[in-house]
Design a protein around this motif. Structure first.
Motif, short mmCIF file in Angstrom:
data_model
loop_
_atom_site.label_atom_id
_atom_site.label_comp_id
_atom_site.label_asym_id
_atom_site.label_seq_id
_atom_site.Cartn_x
_atom_site.Cartn_y
_atom_site.Cartn_z
N VAL A 80 48.60 65.49 40.83
CA VAL A 80 47.61 65.51 41.91
C VAL A 80 46.71 64.30 41.76
O VAL A 80 46.09 64.11 40.70
N THR A 81 46.64 63.48 42.78
CA THR A 81 45.59 62.45 42.85
C THR A 81 44.45 63.02 43.67
O THR A 81 44.66 63.41 44.83
N TYR A 82 43.26 63.09 43.06
CA TYR A 82 42.14 63.79 43.69
C TYR A 82 41.00 62.84 44.01
O TYR A 82 40.55 62.08 43.16
N LEU A 83 40.51 62.92 45.27
CA LEU A 83 39.38 62.13 45.75
C LEU A 83 38.19 63.05 45.96
O LEU A 83 38.26 63.99 46.76
N HIS A 84 37.11 62.81 45.24
CA HIS A 84 35.94 63.70 45.31
C HIS A 84 35.17 63.53 46.62
O HIS A 84 35.22 62.49 47.28
N GLY A 85 34.44 64.59 46.97
CA GLY A 85 33.56 64.55 48.13
C GLY A 85 32.21 63.93 47.79
O GLY A 85 31.93 63.57 46.66
N GLY A 86 31.37 63.86 48.84
CA GLY A 86 30.04 63.28 48.67
C GLY A 86 29.72 62.21 49.70
O GLY A 86 28.91 61.32 49.44
N GLY A 87 30.34 62.30 50.87
CA GLY A 87 29.99 61.38 51.95
C GLY A 87 30.31 59.93 51.67
O GLY A 87 29.66 59.05 52.25
N TRP A 88 31.27 59.68 50.81
CA TRP A 88 31.64 58.31 50.41
C TRP A 88 30.51 57.57 49.69
O TRP A 88 30.65 56.42 49.33
N VAL A 89 29.40 58.26 49.43
CA VAL A 89 28.20 57.63 48.87
C VAL A 89 27.80 58.26 47.55
O VAL A 89 27.42 57.57 46.60
N VAL A 90 27.85 59.59 47.46
CA VAL A 90 27.43 60.32 46.26
C VAL A 90 28.65 61.03 45.67
O VAL A 90 29.74 60.97 46.21
N GLY A 91 28.45 61.71 44.55
CA GLY A 91 29.54 62.39 43.88
C GLY A 91 30.33 61.44 43.01
O GLY A 91 30.31 60.22 43.20
N ASP A 92 31.01 62.00 42.00
CA ASP A 92 31.83 61.19 41.09
C ASP A 92 32.76 62.12 40.32
O ASP A 92 32.86 63.31 40.63
N VAL A 93 33.42 61.58 39.30
CA VAL A 93 34.36 62.41 38.54
C VAL A 93 33.64 63.49 37.74
O VAL A 93 34.24 64.52 37.41
N ASP A 94 32.37 63.28 37.42
CA ASP A 94 31.63 64.30 36.69
C ASP A 94 31.27 65.48 37.58
O ASP A 94 31.39 66.64 37.16
N THR A 95 30.82 65.21 38.81
CA THR A 95 30.43 66.31 39.70
C THR A 95 31.62 67.20 40.03
O THR A 95 31.46 68.40 40.27
N HIS A 96 32.83 66.63 40.03
CA HIS A 96 34.02 67.39 40.41
C HIS A 96 34.92 67.70 39.21
O HIS A 96 36.10 68.03 39.39
N ASP A 97 34.37 67.63 38.01
CA ASP A 97 35.15 67.92 36.82
C ASP A 97 35.72 69.34 36.86
O ASP A 97 36.91 69.56 36.58
N GLY A 98 34.89 70.31 37.21
CA GLY A 98 35.35 71.69 37.25
C GLY A 98 36.43 71.91 38.29
O GLY A 98 37.38 72.68 38.06
N VAL A 99 36.30 71.26 39.44
CA VAL A 99 37.31 71.38 40.49
C VAL A 99 38.66 70.89 39.98
O VAL A 99 39.70 71.54 40.15
N CYS A 100 38.67 69.73 39.34
CA CYS A 100 39.93 69.14 38.87
C CYS A 100 40.55 69.96 37.75
O CYS A 100 41.78 70.07 37.66
N ARG A 101 39.73 70.54 36.91
CA ARG A 101 40.26 71.42 35.87
C ARG A 101 40.94 72.65 36.47
O ARG A 101 42.00 73.07 36.01
N ARG A 102 40.35 73.22 37.52
CA ARG A 102 40.96 74.38 38.17
C ARG A 102 42.30 74.00 38.79
O ARG A 102 43.27 74.77 38.75
N ILE A 103 42.35 72.84 39.41
CA ILE A 103 43.60 72.41 40.03
C ILE A 103 44.68 72.23 38.97
O ILE A 103 45.82 72.67 39.15
N ALA A 104 44.32 71.57 37.86
CA ALA A 104 45.30 71.36 36.79
C ALA A 104 45.84 72.68 36.28
O ALA A 104 47.06 72.84 36.08
N ALA A 105 44.96 73.66 36.08
CA ALA A 105 45.39 74.96 35.55
C ALA A 105 46.20 75.75 36.57
O ALA A 105 47.23 76.34 36.23
N ALA A 106 45.75 75.77 37.82
CA ALA A 106 46.41 76.59 38.83
C ALA A 106 47.79 76.07 39.20
O ALA A 106 48.71 76.85 39.43
N LEU A 107 47.94 74.73 39.26
CA LEU A 107 49.20 74.15 39.71
C LEU A 107 50.07 73.66 38.57
O LEU A 107 51.20 73.24 38.80
N GLY A 108 49.55 73.70 37.33
CA GLY A 108 50.32 73.14 36.22
C GLY A 108 50.55 71.66 36.42
O GLY A 108 51.64 71.14 36.15
#
Length: 311
Positions: A80-108
């Motif tokens: 999965v290549t994941y692009l975080h939200g935040g209006g193209w202005v805010v947000g980063d890999v830290d804000t979406h760390d939990g989201v990406c961990r869930r994806i990794a676990a759920a989809l293997g």
């Protein structure tokens, strides 16, 4: 259905000290506020287990940017290549760390979270070009996997742009798209913008400001990677589109699903009753948000699972 009771409590709590409109802040203040909010919504919960996490740097034509790579505990051959939200202005890999961990676990799946360079310092097409480069890097670095292009909010818009680029240039093939509460109409003309554009944790005027930072107005209606409702989606991979009931961008997601389906794309639209924009980031503190996150990931699983044909 009624607004989720935990969401209602968050809205009431926010109303006590209503945050200033984002256009009254500096860009750095907006980024810090978003990061602080994301940290609070983690609620002290233990992060989803993954086998390993590493930060990498990708060279670009005019500089470099980072990606964060998550290796799943149980590897099922997905990417999965994941692009975080935040209006193209805010947000980063830290804000979406939990989201990406869930994806990794759920989809293997191996998940490559893209720390694309953001507007206004890097307006369109800068974030999109970084996303394309990251997806190509992931595809080359983890070959032979079912590759999903994914994102939430602004990141979902970027994900569609990357899928369009891959189709038109033949650089890589995606097995599916995961698009959660995508912005699809840069003019923000839908009924849900009026109905839920104030008082539901995501304000319409903030959305307008984000577009202003990301792309000059004359270009919005001419670029299919921005005006997704006017894009030609023929030949794109199956799409899972998550929408939230009380979201200014709810109708954008519904309209995008309809447009993709009309163009022959296999689409699963996954509603999130009672929830608001940004529910992926609320999964640790709002049970219904965790359930909705599970439903969109289950839909991706369905899109990736071959259908048995009876003999």
């Amino acid at each position: 259905m009624p607004l989720d009771r935990f969401i209602r409590a968050l809205i009431q709590w926010q109303a006590v000290d209503r945050p200033a409109p984002v256009r009254t802040l500096t860009v750095e203040q907006a980024r810090r506020r978003y990061a602080d909010s994301a940290a609070r919504t983690r609620g002290g919960a233990a992060p989803e287990a993954v086998a390993a996490v590493s930060d990498r740097l990708i060279g670009a034509r005019d500089g470099s940017f980072g990606v964060r790579v998550y290796l799943p505990v149980t590897d099922r051959g997905r990417l999965v290549t994941y692009l975080h939200g935040g209006g193209w202005v805010v947000g980063d890999v830290d804000t979406h760390d939990g989201v990406c961990r869930r994806i990794a676990a759920a989809l293997g799946a191996v998940v490559v979270s893209v720390d694309y360079r953001r507007a206004p310092e890097h307006p369109h097409p800068g974030p999109l070009q970084d996303g394309i480069a990251a997806a190509e890097w992931a595809d080359a670095g983890f070959p032979g996997r079912e590759h999903v292009i994914a994102g939430d909010s602004a990141g979902a818009s970027l994900a569609v742009g990357i899928a369009l680029h891959a189709r038109d240039h033949g650089t890589m093939g995606f097995a599916a798209q995961l698009l959660v509460y995508p912005p699809a109409d840069p003019d923000l003309t839908s009924e849900s913008v009026t109905a839920y554009g104030s008082g539901y944790l995501s304000d319409a005027d903030d959305l307008r400001w984000y577009y202003e930072q990301y792309v000059p107005e004359p270009r919005r209606g001419t670029d299919p990677a921005i005006d997704l409702l006017r894009a030609d989606h023929r030949g794109l991979p199956p799409a899972v589109i998550g929408t939230a009931e009380y979201d200014a961008l709810h109708d954008d997601g519904v309209a995008l699903a309809a447009r993709m389906a009309a163009d022959g794309v296999a689409v699963q639209q996954v509603p999130a009753p009672g929830l608001v924009h940004g529910y992926l980031l609320l999964a640790d503190v709002v049970p219904a948000a965790a359930e909705a996150t599970g439903r969109v990931l289950a839909a991706v699983e369905h899109a990736l699972t071959p259908v048995a044909v009876p003999h």
